[in-house]
Design an enzyme around this catalytic site. Structure first.
Site, PDB file in Angstrom:
ATOM      1  N   ARG A  13       0.847  -1.191   0.000  1.00 43.68           N
ATOM      2  CA  ARG A  13       0.000   0.000   0.000  1.00 43.68           C
ATOM      3  C   ARG A  13       0.885   1.244   0.000  1.00 43.68           C
ATOM      4  O   ARG A  13       1.793   1.372   0.806  1.00 43.68           O
ATOM      5  CB  ARG A  13      -0.893  -0.018   1.248  1.00 43.68           C
TER       6      ARG A  13
ATOM      7  N   THR B  99      -1.174   7.500  -1.173  1.00 46.55           N
ATOM      8  CA  THR B  99      -2.444   7.367  -1.897  1.00 46.55           C
ATOM      9  C   THR B  99      -3.340   6.280  -1.300  1.00 46.55           C
ATOM     10  O   THR B  99      -4.508   6.181  -1.657  1.00 46.55           O
ATOM     11  CB  THR B  99      -2.196   7.002  -3.374  1.00 46.55           C
TER      12      THR B  99
ATOM     13  N   ASP C  69      -3.536 -12.902  10.110  1.00 43.12           N
ATOM     14  CA  ASP C  69      -2.533 -12.519   9.116  1.00 43.12           C
ATOM     15  C   ASP C  69      -1.714 -13.746   8.725  1.00 43.12           C
ATOM     16  O   ASP C  69      -0.960 -14.281   9.539  1.00 43.12           O
ATOM     17  CB  ASP C  69      -1.624 -11.420   9.679  1.00 43.12           C
TER      18      ASP C  69
ATOM     19  N   ASP D 212       2.200 -13.428   9.053  1.00 41.99           N
ATOM     20  CA  ASP D 212       2.645 -13.446  10.460  1.00 41.99           C
ATOM     21  C   ASP D 212       2.615 -14.857  11.016  1.00 41.99           C
ATOM     22  O   ASP D 212       3.550 -15.295  11.688  1.00 41.99           O
ATOM     23  CB  ASP D 212       1.728 -12.562  11.328  1.00 41.99           C
TER      24      ASP D 212
END
Ligand code: URA
Length: 242
Positions: A136, A140, A234, A237
């Site tokens: 990401r 933006t 996750d 993880d």
């Protein structure tokens, strides 16, 4: 996001009557014909129950994820074309079989997708594997391509794109754009995925109707942090650190 009503079904061996089987939550169905959901067998549901459990430790998470990844790779390979291939057996008889046509490669979406590389190597000897890193963009908030390393002849290969969790679909969509920009035709891409959200699966499948998605499970939805629910947390993880 709106949560799908998740279907429940009796799960177990066929020799048991329906009311003798335990009931389990099975995959949501999606209308897109390019989304292939693995058969919701008792094996698969048991494996998913292991990796979804918050109390499953890292060693078990890796072991049971690898088993599901193996199922995904085996099913994905069934989507590749074959040609007729006759061979002679040691007792001098002919067997009319088939062989795979064309070259393949894996492309993992880092980091979690790298967890699927071994499963692919276990099925395809010395398979070439490329990588794509999408994150990401802080400014933006949109997914951005940070890095790619792909076989130079990727345009002439069938590509098995690897990412275990398909949440919003942002990274997977961008990864397919990267592959297309290198000349890979959409219909030569197979996306292998463990768990998808219904919106992620639908968005992806509609945007790329000629890319085949092979997934183990379409889940209920996304939470406010865009985690898949019920999900497994996750993936990266749990596979790499916890
Ligand atoms: N990525 C993950 O690892 N888990 C999710 O639930 C969504 C995206």
């Amino acid at each position: 996001s709106t949560l799908e009503k998740t279907p429940s079904r009796a799960v177990g061996p066929t020799y048991r009557s329906e009311d003798e089987k335990p009931t389990a939550t099975v995959s949501t169905e999606v209308p897109q014909s390019n989304v292939h959901i693995l058969p919701q067998s008792s094996q698969l549901i048991a494996l998913l129950s292991k990796i979804r459990d918050k109390d499953t430790d890292r060693a078990d998470f890796i072991f049971y994820s690898n088993r599901i990844i193996r199922l995904l790779v085996e099913e994905g390979l069934n989507h590749l074309p074959t040609v007729e291939h006759s061979i002679t057996t040691p007792v001098g008889h002919t067997y009319s079989g088939v062989k795979f046509e064309g070259k393949i490669c894996g492309v993992s979406i880092m980091r979690a997708g790298e967890a699927m590389e071994q499963g692919l190597r276990d099925c395809c000897r010395s398979v070439r594997i490329g990588k794509i890193l999408i994150q990401r963009d802080e400014e933006t908030a949109k997914p951005k391509l940070f890095y790619d390393k792909l076989p130079e002849d990727i345009a002439s290969r069938w590509v098995l794109l690897l990412d275990p969790m398909l949440a919003t679909g942002g990274s997977a969509l961008m990864a397919v754009e990267v592959l297309k920009s290198k000349g890979v035709p959409e219909d030569h891409i197979l996306f292998l995925n463990l768990i998808a959200s219904p919106e992620g699966a639908s968005n992806f499948a509609e945007r790329f109707p000629n890319v085949r998605v092979v997934t183990a499970f379409v889940d209920q939805g996304l939470d406010e942090k865009n985690y898949i629910v019920p999900g497994l947390g996750d993936f990266g993880d749990r596979f790499y650190t916890m």
